[in-house]
Design an enzyme around this catalytic site. Structure first.
Site, PDB file in Angstrom:
ATOM      1  CG  HIS A  80      -2.136  -0.826   1.099  1.00  0.00           C
ATOM      2  ND1 HIS A  80      -3.032  -0.688   0.058  1.00  0.00           N
ATOM      3  CD2 HIS A  80      -2.628  -1.823   1.897  1.00  0.00           C
ATOM      4  CE1 HIS A  80      -4.020  -1.551   0.216  1.00  0.00           C
ATOM      5  NE2 HIS A  80      -3.797  -2.263   1.315  1.00  0.00           N
ATOM      6  CB  CYS A 136      -1.812   3.873  -4.187  1.00  0.00           C
ATOM      7  SG  CYS A 136      -2.952   2.516  -4.516  1.00  0.00           S
TER       8      CYS A 136
END
Length: 254
Positions: A80, A136
């Site tokens: 992440h 991301c």
């Protein structure tokens, strides 16, 4: 580093697969020995191999410790990523890019300032670091001075490099032409220029420039304002960037 965030509400499915595939590539085609590679994933039993914030920092420091001209270093992260409000004023958009260790809810994230300080700033001239961040908001997660826009083939230059009189472009041109002398000349010129600043205003500008005389390139999964995602290739979950990178390297023979 691959984090699936096992058993959490933030679980992913392909990040550990990415690390395993990247490890096979590095040892089979990349010329690296297993003892030269540190792997952190959240499915291991050894506490030192769990990708906590502390262990990730330690692993990054291990990677660059003792780096010498001619060394070829490699860093890969799949997990992440996000953005957090910039607190030191060095981000034009007002946000730091970051990655999330498995214990981020307790220990916090790792922002681009810290990643740059460890992985980039300490490297000597003539040392190459290739980094992949399959996460991301990873476009500038290493705070490098230039961003290549694949959509139009253009180079985006940070405003804080406008007074570098072309040294930064010489570094980039040298990289693209595989001309190490051009890269080294540009790096030395830029390093000399920024380290000659003495007043407080210019010292602040040095901090913002995030310069390094080393040859560092980042492959990011997306732009700062975009997200990356798991993909399913041939029945196996994988990060889209990690999969694409390995496919291309396999086709070109590394």
């Amino acid at each position: 580093i691959g984090i699936n965030y096992i058993g959490s509400n933030n679980a992913l499915r392909g990040c550990i697969n990415d690390v395993q595939a990247m490890n096979r590539f590095l040892t089979n085609a990349g010329g690296y020995s297993p003892q030269d590679i540190v792997i952190l994933t959240d499915d291991q039993q050894n506490p030192v191999a769990i990708p906590t914030r502390q262990n990730m920092i330690r692993a990054m420091q291990w990677l660059v410790n003792g780096a010498q001209p001619g060394d070829s270093l490699f860093f890969h992260y799949s997990g992440h990523g996000g953005q957090e409000k910039d607190l030191d004023g060095d981000e034009v958009g007002g946000y730091d890019e970051c990655i999330y260790p498995v214990d981020f809810q307790r220990a916090g994230s790792l922002i681009d300032d810290i990643i740059h300080e460890i992985l980039v700033r300490s490297l000597p001239p003539g040392c190459r670091l290739t980094a992949i961040f399959d996460s991301c908001h990873s476009g500038t997660v290493m705070d490098l001075p230039f961003t290549y826009r694949a959509t139009d083939g253009g180079l985006k230059e940070y405003n804080v490099w406008k007074d570098s009189a072309g040294e930064g472009l010489n570094i980039l041109k040298g990289y693209m032409m595989n001309n190490s002398s051009m890269m080294l000349s540009g790096a030395k010129g830029l390093f000399s220029k920024v380290t000659s600043y003495t007043n407080d205003d210019k010292i602040e500008r040095i901090k913002q420039m995030k310069m390094s005389p080393a040859d560092v390139i980042l492959f990011s999964g997306c732009k700062d304002d975009q997200t990356s995602a798991d993909a399913n290739e041939a029945g196996t979950f994988t990060g889209a960037l990690s999969w694409a990178f390995l496919q291309v390297m396999g086709q070109t023979g590394g």
